[in-house]
Write a protein that holds these residues in place. Structure first.
Motif, PDB file in Angstrom:
ATOM      1  N   GLN A   1      -6.688  -2.718   1.728  1.00  0.00           N
ATOM      2  CA  GLN A   1      -6.952  -1.490   1.112  1.00  0.00           C
ATOM      3  C   GLN A   1      -8.559  -1.471   1.027  1.00  0.00           C
ATOM      4  O   GLN A   1      -9.051  -0.254   1.389  1.00  0.00           O
ATOM      5  CB  GLN A   1      -6.721  -1.515  -0.618  1.00  0.00           C
ATOM      6  CG  GLN A   1      -6.608  -0.413  -1.193  1.00  0.00           C
ATOM      7  CD  GLN A   1      -5.989  -0.324  -2.542  1.00  0.00           C
ATOM      8  OE1 GLN A   1      -5.150  -1.311  -2.689  1.00  0.00           O
ATOM      9  NE2 GLN A   1      -5.926   0.481  -3.196  1.00  0.00           N
ATOM     10  N   ARG A   2      -9.169  -2.578   0.662  1.00  0.00           N
ATOM     11  CA  ARG A   2     -10.807  -2.431   0.630  1.00  0.00           C
ATOM     12  C   ARG A   2     -11.393  -2.144   2.321  1.00  0.00           C
ATOM     13  O   ARG A   2     -12.065  -1.484   2.551  1.00  0.00           O
ATOM     14  CB  ARG A   2     -11.400  -3.813   0.088  1.00  0.00           C
ATOM     15  CG  ARG A   2     -11.472  -3.469  -1.168  1.00  0.00           C
ATOM     16  CD  ARG A   2     -12.650  -5.004  -1.756  1.00  0.00           C
ATOM     17  NE  ARG A   2     -12.089  -6.241  -1.162  1.00  0.00           N
ATOM     18  CZ  ARG A   2     -11.222  -6.679  -1.848  1.00  0.00           C
ATOM     19  NH1 ARG A   2     -10.752  -6.434  -3.057  1.00  0.00           N
ATOM     20  NH2 ARG A   2     -10.678  -7.846  -1.436  1.00  0.00           N
TER      21      ARG A   2
ATOM     22  N   LEU B   1       0.765  -0.966   0.115  1.00  0.00           N
ATOM     23  CA  LEU B   1      -0.039  -0.071  -0.072  1.00  0.00           C
ATOM     24  C   LEU B   1       0.895   1.397  -0.033  1.00  0.00           C
ATOM     25  O   LEU B   1       0.408   2.228  -0.454  1.00  0.00           O
ATOM     26  CB  LEU B   1      -1.076  -0.016   1.264  1.00  0.00           C
ATOM     27  CG  LEU B   1      -2.044  -1.093   0.969  1.00  0.00           C
ATOM     28  CD1 LEU B   1      -2.871  -1.050   2.363  1.00  0.00           C
ATOM     29  CD2 LEU B   1      -2.795  -0.900  -0.148  1.00  0.00           C
TER      30      LEU B   1
ATOM     31  N   TRP C   1       1.259   8.672   7.492  1.00  0.00           N
ATOM     32  CA  TRP C   1       0.789   7.693   6.540  1.00  0.00           C
ATOM     33  C   TRP C   1       0.539   6.242   7.171  1.00  0.00           C
ATOM     34  O   TRP C   1      -0.207   5.493   6.813  1.00  0.00           O
ATOM     35  CB  TRP C   1       1.813   7.745   5.261  1.00  0.00           C
ATOM     36  CG  TRP C   1       1.428   6.695   4.263  1.00  0.00           C
ATOM     37  CD1 TRP C   1       2.537   5.627   4.457  1.00  0.00           C
ATOM     38  CD2 TRP C   1       0.567   6.353   3.524  1.00  0.00           C
ATOM     39  NE1 TRP C   1       2.187   4.559   3.416  1.00  0.00           N
ATOM     40  CE2 TRP C   1       0.906   5.108   2.932  1.00  0.00           C
ATOM     41  CE3 TRP C   1      -0.641   6.737   3.085  1.00  0.00           C
ATOM     42  CZ2 TRP C   1       0.238   4.342   2.018  1.00  0.00           C
ATOM     43  CZ3 TRP C   1      -1.541   6.338   2.249  1.00  0.00           C
ATOM     44  CH2 TRP C   1      -1.121   4.944   1.777  1.00  0.00           C
TER      45      TRP C   1
ATOM     46  N   ARG D   1      -4.673  -5.692  -1.482  1.00  0.00           N
ATOM     47  CA  ARG D   1      -6.185  -5.143  -1.992  1.00  0.00           C
ATOM     48  C   ARG D   1      -7.101  -5.302  -0.981  1.00  0.00           C
ATOM     49  O   ARG D   1      -7.952  -4.441  -0.876  1.00  0.00           O
ATOM     50  CB  ARG D   1      -6.461  -5.880  -3.350  1.00  0.00           C
ATOM     51  CG  ARG D   1      -5.855  -5.096  -4.621  1.00  0.00           C
ATOM     52  CD  ARG D   1      -6.012  -5.679  -5.884  1.00  0.00           C
ATOM     53  NE  ARG D   1      -5.112  -5.153  -6.909  1.00  0.00           N
ATOM     54  CZ  ARG D   1      -4.712  -6.059  -7.814  1.00  0.00           C
ATOM     55  NH1 ARG D   1      -5.255  -7.387  -7.922  1.00  0.00           N
ATOM     56  NH2 ARG D   1      -3.889  -5.586  -8.680  1.00  0.00           N
TER      57      ARG D   1
ATOM     58  N   ARG E   1     -10.405   1.289   3.317  1.00  0.00           N
ATOM     59  CA  ARG E   1     -10.849   2.284   2.342  1.00  0.00           C
ATOM     60  C   ARG E   1      -9.705   3.386   2.181  1.00  0.00           C
ATOM     61  O   ARG E   1      -9.930   4.748   2.221  1.00  0.00           O
ATOM     62  CB  ARG E   1     -12.128   3.077   2.859  1.00  0.00           C
ATOM     63  CG  ARG E   1     -13.353   2.236   2.786  1.00  0.00           C
ATOM     64  CD  ARG E   1     -14.610   2.925   2.612  1.00  0.00           C
ATOM     65  NE  ARG E   1     -15.730   1.814   2.799  1.00  0.00           N
ATOM     66  CZ  ARG E   1     -16.374   1.479   3.939  1.00  0.00           C
ATOM     67  NH1 ARG E   1     -15.918   1.828   5.074  1.00  0.00           N
ATOM     68  NH2 ARG E   1     -17.243   0.649   3.954  1.00  0.00           N
ATOM     69  N   VAL E   2      -8.480   2.829   1.947  1.00  0.00           N
ATOM     70  CA  VAL E   2      -7.400   3.732   1.611  1.00  0.00           C
ATOM     71  C   VAL E   2      -6.799   3.583   0.269  1.00  0.00           C
ATOM     72  O   VAL E   2      -6.927   2.302  -0.165  1.00  0.00           O
ATOM     73  CB  VAL E   2      -6.319   3.673   2.879  1.00  0.00           C
ATOM     74  CG1 VAL E   2      -5.694   2.150   2.696  1.00  0.00           C
ATOM     75  CG2 VAL E   2      -5.266   4.773   2.831  1.00  0.00           C
ATOM     76  N   LYS E   3      -6.368   4.579  -0.134  1.00  0.00           N
ATOM     77  CA  LYS E   3      -5.728   4.427  -1.494  1.00  0.00           C
ATOM     78  C   LYS E   3      -4.413   3.963  -1.408  1.00  0.00           C
ATOM     79  O   LYS E   3      -3.594   4.625  -0.716  1.00  0.00           O
ATOM     80  CB  LYS E   3      -5.864   5.597  -2.391  1.00  0.00           C
ATOM     81  CG  LYS E   3      -7.398   5.608  -3.303  1.00  0.00           C
ATOM     82  CD  LYS E   3      -6.837   6.631  -4.444  1.00  0.00           C
ATOM     83  CE  LYS E   3      -7.874   6.345  -5.502  1.00  0.00           C
ATOM     84  NZ  LYS E   3      -8.833   7.393  -5.616  1.00  0.00           N
ATOM     85  N   ARG E   4      -3.790   3.208  -2.382  1.00  0.00           N
ATOM     86  CA  ARG E   4      -2.419   2.658  -2.473  1.00  0.00           C
ATOM     87  C   ARG E   4      -1.612   3.999  -3.065  1.00  0.00           C
ATOM     88  O   ARG E   4      -2.193   4.714  -3.795  1.00  0.00           O
ATOM     89  CB  ARG E   4      -2.295   1.632  -3.478  1.00  0.00           C
ATOM     90  CG  ARG E   4      -1.090   1.056  -3.342  1.00  0.00           C
ATOM     91  CD  ARG E   4      -0.842   0.023  -4.245  1.00  0.00           C
ATOM     92  NE  ARG E   4       0.378  -0.699  -4.497  1.00  0.00           N
ATOM     93  CZ  ARG E   4       0.640  -1.281  -5.812  1.00  0.00           C
ATOM     94  NH1 ARG E   4       0.090  -1.114  -6.964  1.00  0.00           N
ATOM     95  NH2 ARG E   4       2.117  -1.409  -5.817  1.00  0.00           N
ATOM     96  N   GLN E   5      -0.594   4.392  -2.310  1.00  0.00           N
ATOM     97  CA  GLN E   5       0.116   5.535  -2.701  1.00  0.00           C
ATOM     98  C   GLN E   5       1.447   5.392  -2.825  1.00  0.00           C
ATOM     99  O   GLN E   5       2.096   4.652  -2.053  1.00  0.00           O
ATOM    100  CB  GLN E   5       0.003   6.603  -1.523  1.00  0.00           C
ATOM    101  CG  GLN E   5      -1.379   7.148  -1.556  1.00  0.00           C
ATOM    102  CD  GLN E   5      -1.182   8.305  -0.727  1.00  0.00           C
ATOM    103  OE1 GLN E   5      -0.604   9.050  -0.112  1.00  0.00           O
ATOM    104  NE2 GLN E   5      -2.670   8.676   0.021  1.00  0.00           N
TER     105      GLN E   5
END
Ligand SMILES: [Zn+2]
Length: 209
Positions: free
Chosen positions: A127-128, A95, A190, A124, A131-135
């Motif tokens: 991530q689901r 992530l 982060w 993933r 609810r965080v976006k991979r950065q």
């Protein structure tokens, strides 16, 4: 004191893994059953991907109320074939922007061999849930012939030391060295929710810890 270039370390400390079940179940895991009494049926060997254990002992119990059986796993182990700390380490690195190939390489350094597709799926899933976006926090990985304590990741345009260590008796720690207070703050911000999601703790230390 050279405050400008003082190296600070951010440690992500993952939860431990036990090889045997140490506590009996408190209540029946089946929905709708309130059972609180169980009969121990047998010990079940479970193969595991982890940096210390290649198998652990799960326990099979039968509920005396609904008569169904279920397994209880040791601390740090769930139904998955990978320990929670390996999942946690892989998810955090994925992530944070490392590719599945790079994450596999880091895991290999500590003796855990897992397919790239597993890294993607696991990352993933976290991530689901989060609810965080991979950065692209880490923009690249440099391996070293000197093992898991001398890798580097590109962070804010500079190479930062990244270590994966297994402290005695069996504590898994991911460490990133940063050289400014500002970098430390943003990295911490982060990593905090990611660490919480995988039940890891963050610890800020100096170059000695
Ligand atoms: Zn039951």
């Amino acid at each position: 004191m050279g405050a400008l270039n003082q190296t600070m370390r951010l440690h992500v400390i993952f939860p431990g893994v036990e090889s045997t079940v140490t506590a009996s179940p408190a209540r029946c895991p089946y929905r709708g059953c309130q059972g609180k009494q169980f009969r121990f049926r047998q010990t079940v060997l479970k193969p595991l991907r982890d940096m210390v254990f290649d198998q652990v002992r799960a326990a099979r119990y039968q509920c005396l109320t609904c008569h169904r059986t279920f397994r209880v796993y040791p601390i740090g182990v769930r139904r998955a074939h990978v320990s929670q700390r390996v999942e946690g380490l892989a998810s955090i690195l994925y992530l944070s922007g490392l590719s599945s190939r790079e994450v596999s390489l880091v895991l290999e350094q500590v003796g855990v061999h897992l397919a790239r597709s597993w890294v993607c799926d696991t990352g993933r899933a976290v991530q689901r849930n989060l609810r965080v976006k991979r950065q692209k926090v880490f923009e690249g990985l440099e391996m070293s012939a000197n093992g898991p304590e001398a890798m580097r990741v590109k962070y804010h345009g500079a190479w930062a030391r990244l270590q994966v260590t297994l402290n005695p008796p069996k504590e898994l720690v991911l460490t990133v060295d940063v050289t400014s207070e500002r970098d430390m703050q943003s990295l911490r911000q982060w990593l905090e929710p990611l660490a919480r999601a995988v039940q890891a703790n963050l610890l800020v230390g100096d170059a000695n810890r």
